[in-house]
Design an enzyme around this catalytic site. Structure first.
Site, short mmCIF file in Angstrom:
data_model
loop_
_atom_site.label_atom_id
_atom_site.label_comp_id
_atom_site.label_asym_id
_atom_site.label_seq_id
_atom_site.Cartn_x
_atom_site.Cartn_y
_atom_site.Cartn_z
N ASN A 19 0.85 -1.19 0.00
CA ASN A 19 0.00 0.00 0.00
C ASN A 19 0.88 1.24 0.00
OD1 ASN A 19 -2.32 1.78 0.42
ND2 ASN A 19 -1.52 2.01 2.50
N GLU A 20 0.81 2.01 -1.07
CA GLU A 20 1.47 3.30 -1.21
C GLU A 20 2.98 3.25 -0.95
OE1 GLU A 20 -0.70 6.18 1.12
OE2 GLU A 20 -2.42 6.14 -0.27
N TYR A 57 -6.67 12.30 -3.47
CA TYR A 57 -7.31 13.00 -2.36
C TYR A 57 -7.12 14.52 -2.55
CZ TYR A 57 -7.59 8.48 -0.04
OH TYR A 57 -7.87 7.17 0.27
N GLU A 99 -8.11 4.33 -4.56
CA GLU A 99 -8.52 5.10 -3.38
C GLU A 99 -8.94 6.49 -3.82
OE1 GLU A 99 -5.99 5.50 0.00
OE2 GLU A 99 -5.34 3.41 0.00
#
Length: 418
Positions: free
Chosen positions: A197-198, A276, A316
Site C-alpha cells: 500500500n502506497e 485526495y 482510493e
C-alpha cells in the site's frame, strides 16, 4: 496424418483457451479487465479493517453486514489488508515466520464471506506505514537479525528485508482456506495481489529503488501464483521518466516513485492511482481541487492507455468530513466526477480506466473506525445513490446478478426455505 495431428492440437489449444477464459479469474487483456471473456469494470470500496473485526467473535458480524450492504448497491470489489504484523491480538504475524492461526482463520472468513456475497478482493500484502506494522516493522526485524539497515527505505534494498517479505508472501499465497478448502493462490474470489500500500522511497527520487524492488517481488510472486493479477499499489505520483507530468509547485508529489517506470515492470498487470484533492490541495478552493482531480485522472488514464497499455484502477479516493469546508454536496461532486471520468473512458472504445474504489466503507455502529472519509451506505443517502447509479452503469449484468441474489435471499427468508 500430420494434418489430423495439427487439427487435434489446434482444437486442444482452443479448448484450453476457452477453459482459461471462463475459469472465474479476472484477467487483464490489453487495457481492459475481463471476466469469463467479457469486459469487467469495478465499482468497489476499501475496508482495511475486515480481518481485524473478523478475528473478534463479538464483531465478526460487521464483516457480513458490510458485504451485504455493499452487495445491495452493486459493489463488486473490496480492497483490504492481507497482513498485520507486530504486537497485538489481531496481528497475523507477531514475529517473523510466526503466525496467529486465529487471525489467519479470520482472513479465511473474509475471503469466504466475500465469495458468498459475490464480491472480489484486492489483497494488499504489506503497508508502507508503521500502522499496523508495515515496512518499518520489517526493518526493525531485519536490524534485530544483524542486518545493516539505517533507514526505513533500506526495506527496499536490504536482502534480509526482502527475504522477510518473500517468506510472508509465500505463506499467504499458499494458505489453504479452512472454510472453503481452496488455496488462496487458486481462489478466483481474489482478483489480485497488491505488493504494498502506497510504496514510497524518498531517499531515491529517481524511482529506481522502487523499480528494482518491484522487479524482484513481481517475479517471485508470479513464480508461486500465476492465476492472479498483480499491482504495485502506487498512488500515481510521476517521476523522471515523464518530467512533463511533474508538478513543480507540489514537491509533496516527489516520493521516490515513478508511475510509468514502476508499472512497466514485467509481471505487473495493471496500474493503480489514489487521489485526495481535499488533502493534497487543502489550501485551495473547491474549484481548484476539482480541476486537479479531473486533470489527474485524465493524465493517468491516457498514460495507462498509450504508454503502459494496461488497465488503471483508481484504488482510493474520497473526501474527508474533518476538513474545513466539507459538505455532503462537495463529497457527492467528487464521487460524481470520478465516476464520470471512468464512464467516459469506458465508452471511448473501452479506455484504460477500469474502475474505482472509494475510501472507505464501514458497517453501521463503527464510529471508532471513522477517519472522516467513511461511508455507511444506509446513512449516506445521496452518496449511496450515486454509488448505486454507478453500479448500474458500469457493470449492469453484474449489478442485476447481485440484486437477484439479494432478492432470492429475502424470498427464502420470508418463506422459510433453506
Amino acid at each position: 496424418m500430420f494434418c489430423l495431428i495439427m487439427l487435434f492440437a489446434l482444437c486442444f489449444a482452443s479448448l484450453n483457451q476457452a477453459q482459461s477464459s471462463s475459469d472465474g479469474f479476472i484477467r487483464a487483456e490489453g487495457v481492459k479487465f475481463t471476466l469469463n471473456g467479457a469486459p469487467y469494470y469495478a465499482n468497489g470500496f476499501n475496508s482495511y479493517w475486515l480481518t481485524t473485526l473478523a478475528s473478534d467473535p463479538n464483531q465478526r458480524s460487521k464483516v457480513t453486514e458490510a458485504f451485504a450492504q455493499a452487495r445491495q448497491y452493486g459493489l463488486t470489489l473490496a480492497r483490504t489488508m492481507a497482513f498485520s504484523v507486530g504486537e497485538g491480538a489481531s496481528s497475523l504475524q507477531p514475529n517473523p515466520g510466526q503466525y496467529n492461526e486465529n487471525v489467519f482463520q479470520a482472513l479465511d472468513f473474509v475471503v469466504s464471506e466475500a465469495k458468498q456475497h459475490g464480491i472480489r478482493l484486492l489483497m494488499t500484502l504489506i503497508d508502507n506505514y508503521d500502522t499496523p506494522g508495515g515496512r518499518p516493522q520489517h526493518v526493525k526485524w531485519a536490524r534485530s537479525k544483524g542486518a545493516n539497515v539505517s533507514s526505513d527505505d533500506d526495506f527496499f534494498r536490504n536482502d534480509v528485508c526482502k527475504e522477510l517479505y518473500k517468506n510472508n508472501a509465500k505463506t499467504i499465497l499458499t494458505r489453504v482456506n479452512t472454510i472453503t478448502e481452496v488455496a488462496y493462490k487458486d481462489d478466483p474470489t481474489i482478483m489480485a495481489w497488491e505488493l504494498m500500500n502506497e510504496p514510497r522511497c524518498p531517499t531515491d527520487l529517481s524511482g529506481k529503488t522502487i523499480t528494482d524492488w518491484v522487479t524482484d517481488m513481481a517475479s517471485y510472486l508470479k513464480s508461486i501464483d500465476s492465476n492472479h493479477l498483480l499491482d504495485v499499489g502506487l498512488e500515481g505520483f510521476y517521476g523522471p521518466s515523464t518530467p512533463e507530468r511533474l508538478d513543480a509547485d507540489r514537491p509533496f508529489f516527489q516520493v521516490g516513485t515513478d508511475y510509468i517506470a514502476n508499472n512497466k515492470v514485467q509481471g505487473i498487470d495493471f496500474a493503480t492511482v489514489h487521489t485526495y484533492p481535499d488533502e493534497w490541495y487543502s489550501d485551495s478552493t473547491d474549484e481548484v481541487q476539482l480541476k486537479f482531480l479531473q486533470e489527474w485522472m485524465t493524465n493517468h488514464t491516457q498514460d495507462a492507455q498509450n504508454i503502459l497499455k494496461m488497465p488503471v484502477l483508481y484504488a482510493e479516493f474520497g473526501v474527508s468530513s474533518k476538513k474545513a469546508g466539507f459538505s455532503v454536496a462537495k463529497r457527492d461532486e467528487v464521487f460524481t466526477s470520478v465516476y464520470t471520468a471512468i464512464d467516459s473512458s469506458a465508452s471511448n472504445n473501452g479506455g484504460a480506466a477500469a474502475g474505482s474504489l472509494f475510501w472507505q466503507l464501514l458497517a453501521p455502529d463503527m464510529s471508532n473506525y471513522g477517519d472522516g472519509y467513511a461511508i455507511v451506505l444506509s446513512e449516506s443517502r445521496s452518496t449511496a445513490k450515486i454509488i448505486r447509479q454507478q453500479s448500474q452503469k458500469i457493470q449492469p449484468k453484474q449489478y442485476r446478478k447481485l440484486r437477484n441474489m439479494e432478492n432470492l435471499k429475502k424470498k427464502k427468508k420470508e418463506t422459510g426455505l433453506p
